[in-house]
Design a protein around this motif. Sequence first.
Motif, PDB file in Angstrom:
ATOM      1  N   GLN A 125       0.199   9.884  13.450  1.00 32.99           N
ATOM      2  CA  GLN A 125      -0.457  10.717  14.456  1.00 32.99           C
ATOM      3  C   GLN A 125       0.567  11.416  15.340  1.00 32.99           C
ATOM      4  OE1 GLN A 125      -3.777  10.422  14.058  1.00 32.99           O
ATOM      5  NE2 GLN A 125      -3.454   8.696  12.665  1.00 32.99           N
ATOM      6  N   ILE A 126       1.822  10.979  15.255  1.00 30.93           N
ATOM      7  CA  ILE A 126       2.846  11.480  16.175  1.00 30.93           C
ATOM      8  C   ILE A 126       4.082  11.847  15.381  1.00 30.93           C
ATOM      9  CG2 ILE A 126       4.453  10.726  18.013  1.00 30.93           C
ATOM     10  CD1 ILE A 126       2.150   9.526  19.430  1.00 30.93           C
ATOM     11  N   GLY A 127       4.718  12.951  15.780  1.00 31.88           N
ATOM     12  CA  GLY A 127       5.993  13.320  15.183  1.00 31.88           C
ATOM     13  C   GLY A 127       5.846  14.252  13.990  1.00 31.88           C
ATOM     14  N   GLU A 128       6.902  14.326  13.193  1.00 30.77           N
ATOM     15  CA  GLU A 128       7.040  15.263  12.081  1.00 30.77           C
ATOM     16  C   GLU A 128       5.851  15.294  11.112  1.00 30.77           C
ATOM     17  OE1 GLU A 128       9.446  17.465  10.774  1.00 30.77           O
ATOM     18  OE2 GLU A 128      10.029  17.419  12.889  1.00 30.77           O
ATOM     19  N   PHE A 129       5.226  14.159  10.904  1.00 26.96           N
ATOM     20  CA  PHE A 129       4.243  14.066   9.810  1.00 26.96           C
ATOM     21  C   PHE A 129       2.809  14.008  10.293  1.00 26.96           C
ATOM     22  CE2 PHE A 129       8.274  12.019   8.561  1.00 26.96           C
ATOM     23  CZ  PHE A 129       8.685  12.991   7.657  1.00 26.96           C
ATOM     24  N   ARG A 130       2.609  14.370  11.554  1.00 28.09           N
ATOM     25  CA  ARG A 130       1.260  14.205  12.113  1.00 28.09           C
ATOM     26  C   ARG A 130       0.255  15.186  11.508  1.00 28.09           C
ATOM     27  NH1 ARG A 130       3.932  16.872  16.539  1.00 28.09           N
ATOM     28  NH2 ARG A 130       3.045  18.955  16.664  1.00 28.09           N
ATOM     29  N   ASP A 131       0.715  16.313  11.009  1.00 31.42           N
ATOM     30  CA  ASP A 131      -0.234  17.316  10.513  1.00 31.42           C
ATOM     31  C   ASP A 131      -0.425  17.296   9.004  1.00 31.42           C
ATOM     32  OD1 ASP A 131      -0.676  18.263  13.081  1.00 31.42           O
ATOM     33  OD2 ASP A 131       1.094  19.558  12.984  1.00 31.42           O
ATOM     34  N   ILE A 132       0.236  16.373   8.339  1.00 28.80           N
ATOM     35  CA  ILE A 132       0.103  16.322   6.874  1.00 28.80           C
ATOM     36  C   ILE A 132      -0.468  14.969   6.461  1.00 28.80           C
ATOM     37  CG2 ILE A 132       1.953  17.963   6.377  1.00 28.80           C
ATOM     38  CD1 ILE A 132       2.814  14.423   5.784  1.00 28.80           C
ATOM     39  N   HIS A 133      -0.835  14.871   5.198  1.00 30.93           N
ATOM     40  CA  HIS A 133      -1.230  13.574   4.657  1.00 30.93           C
ATOM     41  C   HIS A 133      -0.261  13.188   3.556  1.00 30.93           C
ATOM     42  CE1 HIS A 133      -4.850  13.311   6.917  1.00 30.93           C
ATOM     43  NE2 HIS A 133      -5.338  14.440   6.433  1.00 30.93           N
ATOM     44  N   ALA A 134       0.054  11.912   3.500  1.00 33.50           N
ATOM     45  CA  ALA A 134       0.935  11.418   2.444  1.00 33.50           C
ATOM     46  C   ALA A 134       0.401  10.086   1.948  1.00 33.50           C
ATOM     47  CB  ALA A 134       2.355  11.251   2.975  1.00 33.50           C
ATOM     48  N   THR A 135       0.723   9.765   0.709  1.00 35.50           N
ATOM     49  CA  THR A 135       0.365   8.454   0.161  1.00 35.50           C
ATOM     50  C   THR A 135       1.364   7.422   0.700  1.00 35.50           C
ATOM     51  OG1 THR A 135       1.863   8.564  -1.715  1.00 35.50           O
ATOM     52  CG2 THR A 135      -0.298   9.604  -1.999  1.00 35.50           C
ATOM     53  N   PRO A 136       1.085   6.143   0.534  1.00 33.84           N
ATOM     54  CA  PRO A 136       2.060   5.133   0.969  1.00 33.84           C
ATOM     55  C   PRO A 136       3.413   5.288   0.263  1.00 33.84           C
ATOM     56  CG  PRO A 136      -0.066   4.103   0.603  1.00 33.84           C
ATOM     57  CD  PRO A 136      -0.194   5.516   0.100  1.00 33.84           C
ATOM     58  N   ASP A 137       3.421   5.970  -0.902  1.00 37.49           N
ATOM     59  CA  ASP A 137       4.694   6.207  -1.588  1.00 37.49           C
ATOM     60  C   ASP A 137       5.396   7.455  -1.095  1.00 37.49           C
ATOM     61  OD1 ASP A 137       4.393   3.979  -3.168  1.00 37.49           O
ATOM     62  OD2 ASP A 137       3.240   5.075  -4.696  1.00 37.49           O
ATOM     63  N   GLY A 138       4.770   8.171  -0.152  1.00 33.24           N
ATOM     64  CA  GLY A 138       5.423   9.354   0.395  1.00 33.24           C
ATOM     65  C   GLY A 138       5.160  10.631  -0.377  1.00 33.24           C
ATOM     66  N   VAL A 139       4.124  10.644  -1.183  1.00 34.68           N
ATOM     67  CA  VAL A 139       3.767  11.874  -1.889  1.00 34.68           C
ATOM     68  C   VAL A 139       2.785  12.665  -1.021  1.00 34.68           C
ATOM     69  CG1 VAL A 139       2.681  12.847  -3.958  1.00 34.68           C
ATOM     70  CG2 VAL A 139       4.046  10.732  -4.109  1.00 34.68           C
ATOM     71  N   LEU A 140       3.112  13.915  -0.748  1.00 35.82           N
ATOM     72  CA  LEU A 140       2.231  14.726   0.098  1.00 35.82           C
ATOM     73  C   LEU A 140       0.960  15.082  -0.657  1.00 35.82           C
ATOM     74  CD1 LEU A 140       4.807  17.113   1.832  1.00 35.82           C
ATOM     75  CD2 LEU A 140       3.933  14.899   2.583  1.00 35.82           C
ATOM     76  N   ILE A 141      -0.182  14.964   0.022  1.00 36.27           N
ATOM     77  CA  ILE A 141      -1.467  15.263  -0.617  1.00 36.27           C
ATOM     78  C   ILE A 141      -2.322  16.102   0.321  1.00 36.27           C
ATOM     79  CG2 ILE A 141      -1.595  13.242  -2.161  1.00 36.27           C
ATOM     80  CD1 ILE A 141      -3.145  11.776   0.037  1.00 36.27           C
ATOM     81  N   ASP A 142      -3.345  16.756  -0.231  1.00 32.90           N
ATOM     82  CA  ASP A 142      -4.188  17.610   0.624  1.00 32.90           C
ATOM     83  C   ASP A 142      -5.320  16.797   1.268  1.00 32.90           C
ATOM     84  OD1 ASP A 142      -6.129  17.256  -1.322  1.00 32.90           O
ATOM     85  OD2 ASP A 142      -5.660  19.148  -2.330  1.00 32.90           O
ATOM     86  N   ASP A 143      -6.032  17.442   2.173  1.00 35.13           N
ATOM     87  CA  ASP A 143      -7.078  16.766   2.951  1.00 35.13           C
ATOM     88  C   ASP A 143      -8.134  16.104   2.075  1.00 35.13           C
ATOM     89  OD1 ASP A 143      -5.714  17.813   5.004  1.00 35.13           O
ATOM     90  OD2 ASP A 143      -7.381  18.951   5.884  1.00 35.13           O
ATOM     91  N   THR A 144      -8.547  16.825   1.027  1.00 38.85           N
ATOM     92  CA  THR A 144      -9.616  16.296   0.167  1.00 38.85           C
ATOM     93  C   THR A 144      -9.170  15.017  -0.526  1.00 38.85           C
ATOM     94  OG1 THR A 144      -9.829  18.643  -0.359  1.00 38.85           O
ATOM     95  CG2 THR A 144     -11.411  17.150  -1.383  1.00 38.85           C
ATOM     96  N   THR A 145      -7.959  15.060  -1.083  1.00 38.50           N
ATOM     97  CA  THR A 145      -7.437  13.872  -1.755  1.00 38.50           C
ATOM     98  C   THR A 145      -7.325  12.703  -0.768  1.00 38.50           C
ATOM     99  OG1 THR A 145      -6.083  15.443  -2.982  1.00 38.50           O
ATOM    100  CG2 THR A 145      -5.630  13.110  -3.351  1.00 38.50           C
ATOM    101  N   TRP A 146      -6.839  13.027   0.423  1.00 40.99           N
ATOM    102  CA  TRP A 146      -6.716  11.984   1.464  1.00 40.99           C
ATOM    103  C   TRP A 146      -8.079  11.350   1.748  1.00 40.99           C
ATOM    104  CZ3 TRP A 146      -3.641   8.794   4.054  1.00 40.99           C
ATOM    105  CH2 TRP A 146      -4.110   8.221   5.242  1.00 40.99           C
ATOM    106  N   SER A 147      -9.072  12.179   2.015  1.00 40.44           N
ATOM    107  CA  SER A 147     -10.398  11.636   2.355  1.00 40.44           C
ATOM    108  C   SER A 147     -10.934  10.772   1.222  1.00 40.44           C
ATOM    109  CB  SER A 147     -11.403  12.749   2.632  1.00 40.44           C
ATOM    110  OG  SER A 147     -10.842  13.682   3.492  1.00 40.44           O
TER     111      SER A 147
END
Length: 481
Positions: free
Chosen positions: A405-427
């Motif tokens: 929620q804070i810092g560099e990655f607050r606006d993106i979603h990532a998996t626990p392995d650090g792979v960036l994913i889009d909002d739909t995949t996250w939900s």
Amino acid sequence: MNIMNVDYSTKIPNNVNLSEDRQVLKALEGWHPGYMDWWSDMGPEGFQQSLVYLRTAYSVDPRGWAKFDYVKMPDYRWGILLAPQEENRVIPFGENFGKPAWQEVPGEHRATLRRLIVIQGDTEPASVEQQRHLGKTAPSLYDLRNLFQVNVEEGRHLWAMVYLLQKYFGRDGREEADELLRRRSGDADSPRMLGAFNEATPDWLSFFMFTYFTDRDGKMQLHSLAQSGFDPLSRTCRFMLTEEAHHMFVGETGISRVVQRTVEAMKAAGISDPSDIAKVRALGVVDLPTIQKKLNLHYSLSLDLFGSEVSTNAANAFNAGIKGRYHETQIKDDHRLQNDTYPVLKLVNGEIKRVDEPALTALNMRLRDDYTQDCVKGLLRWNKIISTAGYDFMLTLPNVAFHRQIGEFRDIHATPDGVLIDDTTWSKQKGEWLPSADDGDFIASLMTPVTELGQFAPWISPPKVGIDNKPGDFEYVKIET
Ligand SMILES: [Fe+2]
Ligand SMILES: [Fe+2]
């Protein structure tokens, strides 16, 4: 007076000679009734008349500082305890490196210091509020006692910060002290200051995760403040760290005992696949994938407490000599960092990359890295329990980009392995990584209280040793008195 020993003759036990500091004593005595009201409204629910086998600090001598005895929680002697003053201590970092440590607040840094003390102070009562319902579902008297020990000491940590505010910050210090009793964890209008301290702690697995991961953020912050050029803050934090160690012990051993019980039950039932959640849950223990989800949640919430990776506030506090690095005095460099860089994980063109930043603005990131290293130790122990039982399953820390929620990655979603994913995949997938409502319901279903001597709830193993070397069937809490 001897600074090592605590004066218990005043209403507020202390080793800061309060009996000769009338003004501060009066301010603290004035604050005391509000604190007791807060404790009875927001402290542990129930058990206020029970006798709890608690340790109380009677000295700040590292060789022996605590006494154990039965105490009713409202009678616990919350006191002001500072580690002894080091002779000729100097400011160990920043622009004032090498100058004598301050015994009074330096005027130009007053606002920064006050803010840091208030933020630290706010976390202490917050955790008590978050944990107030847990007494009702304690898995044993041993655990119940540990919960209350943590709670009374967080209360004392609040006193520690309030003392600094009232002694060194005059009228606005007193106002801040009152505000610390007014805010409430999770309150819509007047929440606590930091995110993780407004989350619920609904069950004992959360409590253990909280004391392991979130109290450990506290440890890192206290270590940095223990380096402070403002000597009273440094001394306060040094003594708080002595108590804090037990809180993290409760977390680490708590999770160990849950893991231990789970693998034992799986083995006894002949279950070979730890991911067979339904089968494991049918045994009445917490399956390892759910423990991993809880870990993901509490670790990521705790990472947010370190603030933005790149921060001018952090640089200013360091330059000023107010907040240092973890183990500052043991680091071999110039302690000024004017020309140094530090690698920071950042989001660059949609990718997570390491970028060199000026070391001064990267101090939050550095402290967070130190924190992560410290967290790993527990995981090694827990994984050892799993592998010793013959299971191929590893608990891991999620990537720092996960669930932030804070810092560099607050606006993106990532998996626990650090792979960036889009909002739909996250939900769609977040329920695989974070505790779902169903997971919460299952854990809640296990939370039936156990209060018989020497007995433990079936989802957790007994501890290896008792508190204060007491035997397994020791009556840590005399509930009816
Ligand atoms: Fe604390
Ligand atoms: Fe703590």
